[in-house]
Design a protein around this motif. Structure first.
Motif, mmCIF file in Angstrom:
data_model
loop_
_atom_site.group_PDB
_atom_site.id
_atom_site.type_symbol
_atom_site.label_atom_id
_atom_site.label_comp_id
_atom_site.label_asym_id
_atom_site.label_seq_id
_atom_site.Cartn_x
_atom_site.Cartn_y
_atom_site.Cartn_z
ATOM 1 N N ARG A 45 0.098 12.021 6.175
ATOM 2 C CA ARG A 45 -0.765 12.573 5.128
ATOM 3 C C ARG A 45 -2.037 13.116 5.765
ATOM 4 O O ARG A 45 -2.434 12.710 6.853
ATOM 5 C CB ARG A 45 -1.140 11.487 4.105
ATOM 6 N N ILE A 55 -10.270 7.337 2.610
ATOM 7 C CA ILE A 55 -10.279 5.865 2.614
ATOM 8 C C ILE A 55 -11.667 5.448 3.081
ATOM 9 O O ILE A 55 -12.103 5.803 4.174
ATOM 10 C CB ILE A 55 -9.202 5.312 3.554
ATOM 11 N N ASN A 96 -2.140 4.054 9.852
ATOM 12 C CA ASN A 96 -0.707 4.243 9.535
ATOM 13 C C ASN A 96 -0.518 4.926 8.184
ATOM 14 O O ASN A 96 0.438 5.698 8.002
ATOM 15 C CB ASN A 96 0.004 2.892 9.546
ATOM 16 N N TRP A 97 -1.406 4.635 7.228
ATOM 17 C CA TRP A 97 -1.288 5.261 5.918
ATOM 18 C C TRP A 97 -1.358 6.792 6.040
ATOM 19 O O TRP A 97 -0.759 7.514 5.248
ATOM 20 C CB TRP A 97 -2.418 4.816 4.988
ATOM 21 N N LEU A 123 0.333 4.485 -2.295
ATOM 22 C CA LEU A 123 0.104 5.801 -1.702
ATOM 23 C C LEU A 123 1.177 6.815 -2.109
ATOM 24 O O LEU A 123 0.902 8.018 -2.213
ATOM 25 C CB LEU A 123 0.048 5.682 -0.182
ATOM 26 N N SER A 124 2.404 6.323 -2.319
ATOM 27 C CA SER A 124 3.511 7.231 -2.657
ATOM 28 C C SER A 124 3.289 7.924 -3.992
ATOM 29 O O SER A 124 3.901 8.972 -4.270
ATOM 30 C CB SER A 124 4.834 6.460 -2.700
ATOM 31 N N TRP A 162 0.813 -1.211 0.000
ATOM 32 C CA TRP A 162 0.000 0.000 0.000
ATOM 33 C C TRP A 162 0.849 1.264 0.000
ATOM 34 O O TRP A 162 0.449 2.297 -0.555
ATOM 35 C CB TRP A 162 -0.956 -0.014 1.190
ATOM 36 N N GLU A 163 1.997 1.216 0.636
ATOM 37 C CA GLU A 163 2.852 2.403 0.649
ATOM 38 C C GLU A 163 3.319 2.778 -0.760
ATOM 39 O O GLU A 163 3.461 3.951 -1.091
ATOM 40 C CB GLU A 163 4.053 2.186 1.574
ATOM 41 N N GLN A 205 -3.994 -0.410 9.967
ATOM 42 C CA GLN A 205 -3.090 -0.198 8.832
ATOM 43 C C GLN A 205 -3.427 1.111 8.129
ATOM 44 O O GLN A 205 -2.536 1.883 7.740
ATOM 45 C CB GLN A 205 -3.203 -1.368 7.839
ATOM 46 N N GLN A 206 -4.706 1.380 7.967
ATOM 47 C CA GLN A 206 -5.130 2.605 7.292
ATOM 48 C C GLN A 206 -4.787 3.849 8.109
ATOM 49 O O GLN A 206 -4.453 4.900 7.542
ATOM 50 C CB GLN A 206 -6.626 2.525 7.003
#
Length: 516
Positions: free
Chosen positions: A171, A113, A166-167, A104-105, A100-101, A163-164
């Motif tokens: 951001r 989300i 952390n995303w 997202l990057s 996912w990173e 996890q989300q």
């Protein structure tokens, strides 16, 4: 697995109805003024949220992913008229092995989300030998063997939500997820304990029975990045525009009603004299619980038993207490010890028929799986001590969703014992029991406890919550502190904490007699 072979249970597959997806998007727009640059739905299913967000957020780029190729195909078919714009993309991905990173990057701007992750637990998936699981880890910070194996049971959506979170650690964005109410609360606690990022949080109850035919307390859980985290605002329904209450972190724990807690937080404290306990734990009802019958007893194997009464006590279960059945009993329970760890071999001499019965049914008791029985005397039980045998008790069922206390005395001349779903205080005198009962059923006491109880929990009323209430402070609040001190001073120093209390109070002895 793919296509028709996919198991609905193991994927926690509750597809979101279009009208609910539309309501969620309206909540985000109208109540929270969300206007994202990018929308991600990591478990998009057939695309209800993808379509709802496409219709409402005209300038957003939308990325949908799902493990089920059949759903991906169906979503793309529904969206084929919109895909030409380049705003929408739906692809097949497994949440648990996606980088996912990396995704997202490549994204810029404010991120939303959104979605409806699986409503299933890790133990459910383990039973099914499912591969649709995250790698084992101690993300809940458990202790002991569960920490070593990563085997603690948890909701898959809880792991996904964290996890989300952390995303969005670096951001700006919003998370809007349909999940169990209990999952949302656990995530709030985890964020406050472990995340350096602040979020504002909001809960909107959702009728899971109406939308998903699921008997579970569910909600729309919204997390919005903010400069300083605030309490979680609770709305009456998903159609509400203003919050009706607030939950938050107070004095080291999450409270269900901040306003009530703030009103009564001065009642918080420990009571060394009055300590809440749970009932007896034996894990072998077929053998240890007996039904009185003519001339003897019948066990759970439908066997007729004759044994001495020395170790048999009237049993009231959580269902009895919860329904107010406290004046009679249906079963007795075999209590083999007066305290945890007591030598049980003495039963052989004091009650030979009882000992014979236990020996004949040893195989059932030896099969108890809990590690608490390992290296303990034969036929051991737990949740037993001097407090178990006092004549009077104030009791409450931990499983029932109401704060209803009962006062229980002797039945047939013997002290009453409870199962481990019941919480109780014990007393030597009826007068003291009635006095404390009056304190604990007062408005200040009940509102303090209600401010910390989450009624959606499987066992909402716990010893941990009950022990947060100081009966001394309740007595002070009600103007009955002198009577309380009188009962404390009347106790012998052998009781737990009495020496310390006597020194602290330094008051003369009082006596009183009250009625409920």
């Amino acid at each position: 697995m793919a296509g028709k072979s996919l198991n609905k249970w193991q994927f926690g597959d509750f597809q979101t109805p279009a009208d609910l997806a539309n309501k969620v998007v309206q909540v985000l727009k109208q109540n929270h003024k969300i206007n994202p640059d990018v929308i991600i739905e990591p478990t998009c299913g057939k695309g209800a949220f993808v379509l709802a967000t496409y219709n409402e957020f005209e300038n957003s780029r939308i990325l949908g992913y799902d493990i089920n190729p059949q759903y991906v195909e169906e979503a793309n078919s529904t969206l084929k008229y919109f895909s030409a714009t380049g705003r929408v993309s739906v692809r097949e991905r497994n949440f648990f092995d996606t980088d996912w990173e990396e995704i997202l990057s490549e994204l810029n701007g404010y991120i939303l989300i959104i979605g409806n992750p699986p409503w299933v637990t890790s133990s459910d998936l383990g039973i099914l030998n499912s591969s649709n699981l995250p790698q084992k880890s101690n993300f809940q910070c458990r202790k002991g063997i569960e920490a070593i194996t990563g085997s603690g049971n948890f909701d898959i959506s809880e792991w996904m939500l964290l996890q989300q979170v952390n995303w969005l650690s670096k951001r700006e964005g919003t998370i809007a997820i349909l999940c169990k109410y209990a999952v949302a609360r656990k995530v709030i606690r985890q964020i406050r304990q472990r995340s350096s990022r602040h979020f504002s949080s909001y809960l909107y109850p959702v009728d899971a029975q109406a939308y998903f035919s699921a008997s579970v307390e569910a909600c729309l859980f919204v997390l919005i990045t903010s400069q300083q985290g605030v309490d979680c605002e609770i709305y009456k329904s998903i159609d509400s525009v203003t919050p009706c209450s607030t939950i938050g972190n107070r004095d080291g724990f999450i409270v269900s009603n901040v306003k009530k807690y703030e009103n009564w937080k001065h009642l918080k404290g420990q009571d060394p004299r009055h300590i809440w306990r749970s009932g007896v734990k034996h894990d072998c009802a077929k053998i240890m619980e007996l039904e009185p019958t003519d001339g003897g007893y019948k066990n759970g194997l439908d066997e007729f038993i004759k044994c001495e009464d020395d170790y048999l006590y009237p049993l009231l279960k959580g269902s009895d207490i919860g329904n107010g059945r406290i004046d009679s009993y249906r079963k007795v329970v075999l209590v083999t010890q007066k305290a945890v760890g007591d030598d049980t071999s003495q039963i052989k001499d004091t009650a030979p028929e009882t000992w014979k019965y236990l020996i004949e049914h040893r195989e059932y008791l030896d099969r108890r799986r809990s590690s608490i029985y390992k290296n303990k005397p034969d036929f051991s039980i737990f949740g037993v001590g001097p407090y178990s045998f006092r004549q009077w008790k104030i009791v409450i069922s931990g499983l029932y969703k109401r704060l209803k206390f009962n006062l229980v005395g002797l039945l047939d001349g013997k002290t009453v014992v409870f199962d481990d779903t019941v919480n109780f205080l014990s007393f030597d005198s009826e007068e003291e029991a009635k006095f404390i009962y009056r304190l604990i059923t007062s408005i200040p006491a009940t509102e303090f406890l209600e401010s910390m109880i989450f009624w959606d929990e499987k066992r909402p009323i716990t010893v941990e919550v009950l022990r947060r209430l100081s009966l001394k402070e309740v007595a002070r609040e009600l103007g009955e502190i002198e009577q309380y001190r009188g009962w404390i001073d009347a106790q012998s120093p052998s009781h737990i904490g009495q020496v310390e209390l006597a020194i602290a109070e330094k008051k003369p002895r009082y006596t009183t007699s009250v009625n409920c």
